[in-house]
Design a protein around this motif. Structure first.
Motif: not given
Length: 65
Positions: A1-19
């Motif tokens: 997932m190479p990106s110059s902006v995003v290093n990583n992400y985590i999705y919490f489906p139980e709260t619909e939160t995208l970190r």
């Protein structure tokens, strides 16, 4: 997932939160993000463009770090 902006992400489906962990080290939580939007984000060729055009303008957020 190479990106110059995003290093990583985590999705919490139980709260619909995208970190999002940015390359800078900043961490933001975006709220009420559906699994469908996260799937599109995951599939996006450019995570940064998707983040800036779809996620940032559409979802409330909070800086975690």
């Amino acid at each position: 997932m190479p990106s110059s902006v995003v290093n990583n992400y985590i999705y919490f489906p139980e709260t619909e939160t995208l970190r999002i962990i940015y390359q800078s080290g900043a961490v933001y939580d975006y709220f009420k993000v559906s699994a469908d939007v996260v799937s599109k984000f995951k599939a996006a060729k450019s995570k940064g463009k998707f983040l800036n055009s779809i996620i940032k303008p559409s979802f409330k957020f909070n800086k975690v770090k």
